[in-house]
Design an enzyme around this catalytic site. Structure first.
Site: not given
Length: 275
Positions: A95, A146, A150, A240
């Site tokens: 991510d 995503h 964020h 990540h």
């Protein structure tokens, strides 16, 4: 953003997810009651007898039941969380990228072992590293949405959620070659609008089963242990490749990936059924 991430993700707990996809099927558990659309991510991380596979997000889920229309993506009320079916298959997901400082090394390691992974990218990051999305396409990886910046989507108005998702899909299509078919909400903050808008844009919601918690910088050995102890048929591993110093993540991948392969696991990507 990193400080906010730590405050939000530190409260993640275990729940299930729902739905099936194609190629590789993804299953759901039924032991969780969806939270209200505005509820925060709550509860401390829980360990069960399953070990590291119990590190799971607590999605903020709306109350919309899954419904399907021919030719359209179904609207779900909890995210897909794991694969089902036969064989020792697992998904590796990354991510927050792409970040040239770390994503490049992740891609190099995956290429060395001929393994495919899924990257949930942020549009703001992807717009600055479109060459990495092109490389992901060339090497057979899946790129998911995503959001752009964020945010915690369940706190935003519907129009802002749409903007976060659409802008990111546009960047992915331009650099990767196709619009994304998968979406992961930042912080696991799902709600009715997120599920509905994602479905309208042709995306399925994909969560995770095993959280490496690499964003806490726990040490390479700890990350390796969490992934190896959580390894099981059908799990989806969260790591990540951006959002901070991800050198531990890169080093850990180099250590656990060959061990998973030697143990007979097939590291693969989600597929959608053509209908």
């Amino acid at each position: 953003m990193l400080t906010r991430r730590r405050a939000l993700l530190a409260g993640a707990a275990a729940v299930g997810a729902a739905g099936t996809t194609a190629g590789l099927l993804l299953s759901h558990t039924t032991d969780a009651t969806p939270a209200s659309p505005s509820a925060p991510v709550a509860g401390p991380p829980a360990r069960s007898a399953l070990g590291s596979s119990a590190y799971r997000l607590s999605p903020v889920a709306g109350d919309v039941p899954p419904r399907a229309t021919p030719g359209r993506t179904p609207v779900r009320h909890v995210p897909i969380m794991r694969m089902s079916g036969t064989g020792r298959h697992m998904l590796l997901t990354f991510d927050d990228g792409p970040d040239p400082a770390y994503t490049t090394h992740v891609l190099d390691t995956l290429a060395e072992y001929d393994v495919r992974a899924t990257f949930f990218v942020c549009g703001g990051m992807a717009s600055r590293s479109q060459d990495l999305l092109a490389r992901m396409a060339d090497e057979g990886h899946v790129v998911g949405n995503h959001s752009w910046s964020h945010p915690q989507l369940n706190l935003l108005k519907r129009s802002r959620i749409r903007d976060e998702m659409e802008r990111t899909s546009d960047v992915i299509e331009k650099a990767y070659g196709d619009r994304p078919q998968w979406f992961r909400a930042p912080y696991g903050a799902w709600n009715r609008n997120v599920f509905q808008l994602g479905a309208e844009m042709g995306m399925e919601p994909l969560a995770w089963t095993v959280d490496s918690l690499d964003w806490t910088d726990p040490g390479t050995r700890t990350i390796v242990d969490r992934v190896e102890n959580g390894a099981a048929p059908g799990v989806v591993v969260l790591s990540h490749d951006a959002g901070g110093d991800r050198s531990q993540t890169v080093t850990a991948l180099r250590r656990y990936l060959p061990k998973l392969l030697d143990s007979g696991y097939h590291l693969t990507v989600p597929r959608r059924r053509l209908s």
